[in-house]
Design a protein around this motif. Structure first.
Motif: not given
Length: 308
Positions: A219-222, A226-231, A250-254
């Motif tokens: 899963v990629y969150v932006s 740009g990318p969203v860390e901690g979503a 879980g949480l997205t990485d950097s």
């Protein structure tokens, strides 16, 4: 939490401040396109761009234009219950200006987000619509939106004024002061496009998985930056009968990524289809996607029922 209504917006424009920056060239190009092609949406887009840059102040109100005869338009209502992992539905009641009530049962995602649409036809009542919502017996904040006739067309003579402005014969301040007057007099209205989600999801995984192996989901969150860390990402795996097989959080990485893997049981029937509901939130906004995949087995495997 208040409702976010995706509606046709009618803007009021204030006079251009004396200290405002110069109008960007690409915005002038849009207005020039409007002058040449008489496409009112280009003028609306230009005013929205000017608002985003602080050159003008466009204050929107929740006004939706009635569609043409034989057509249907929709008012989108979205909100958030403020509760994670509470998937009981929201009950919505929409009361139109005549007092007629329409009731909706709206599913709630893991992040607490819900969304539905209210249809409008050419003969829908004009006036203010009231929206009341309940979740788990608790009343959420009320919302309203208005319905009126279709937007007024921009007078053609305004094109001449815009042409003079493009030629430098009148100043920015004078041009927007004139636009302000016309909007205040309800001679000009324009529609801005509904806001797109602030979060964007991309979901990738195996479309076909052999039982006894693993499904790997990425899963990629932006957002627009740009990318969203901690979503926070919620993943729920269901079959088409809505039985829940797996749930993850879980949480997205950097880099904006969240990855999860799980084993497909050896007793899953051949050609079994699954739906993966993915929901992500950064605490302020949210987005969701559905990913589908199919499980297969080889005919020589035990308990594998193959078609003949």
């Amino acid at each position: 939490m208040s409702f976010a209504l995706a509606v046709v917006l009618v803007a009021a424009i204030s006079v251009l401040p004396a200290h405002a920056e110069h109008v960007p060239e690409f915005i002038k190009n849009r207005i020039e396109s409007w002058v040449q092609n008489q496409a009112d949406e280009h003028f609306a887009e230009a005013l929205v761009e000017l608002d985003e840059r602080g050159i003008i102040d466009a204050k929107a109100s929740d006004v939706h234009a009635l569609p043409a005869y034989g057509q249907t338009s929709f008012v989108k209502i979205t909100g958030n219950t403020g509760q994670y992992k509470q998937s009981s539905p929201v009950s919505l009641t929409v009361t139109d200006p005549s007092g007629r009530e329409s009731r909706y049962t709206v599913p709630v995602l893991q992040s607490g987000t819900y969304s539905t649409v209210v249809p409008l036809t050419h003969d829908s009542p004009r006036g203010t619509y009231h929206v009341v919502a309940y979740h788990d017996g608790k009343r959420l904040p009320d919302a309203t939106f208005s319905v009126e006739y279709s937007d007024v067309q921009i007078p053609r003579w305004v094109l001449d004024t815009a042409g003079w402005w493009l030629d430098g014969q009148i100043t920015d301040a004078d041009f927007f002061a004139g636009i302000q007057f016309l909007i205040d007099a309800d001679i000009i209205t324009f529609s801005s496009a509904p806001e797109e989600p602030q979060l964007y999801l991309a979901v990738d995984g195996h479309n076909v998985v052999r039982r006894g192996t693993t499904q790997d989901l990425s899963v990629y969150v932006s957002d627009r930056h740009g990318p969203v860390e901690g979503a926070t990402v919620f993943v729920r795996v269901e079959d088409y009968g809505e039985d829940v097989f797996e749930e993850f959080e879980g949480l997205t990485d950097s880099d904006g990524n969240y990855r999860v893997s799980w084993e497909i049981g050896g007793d899953v029937p051949n050609l079994k289809k699954f739906l993966v509901y993915v929901d992500a939130t950064d605490g302020l906004s949210s987005s969701s996607k559905v990913f589908a995949f199919e499980v297969y087995c080889l005919c020589r495997e035990a308990d594998c029922k193959c078609r003949t």
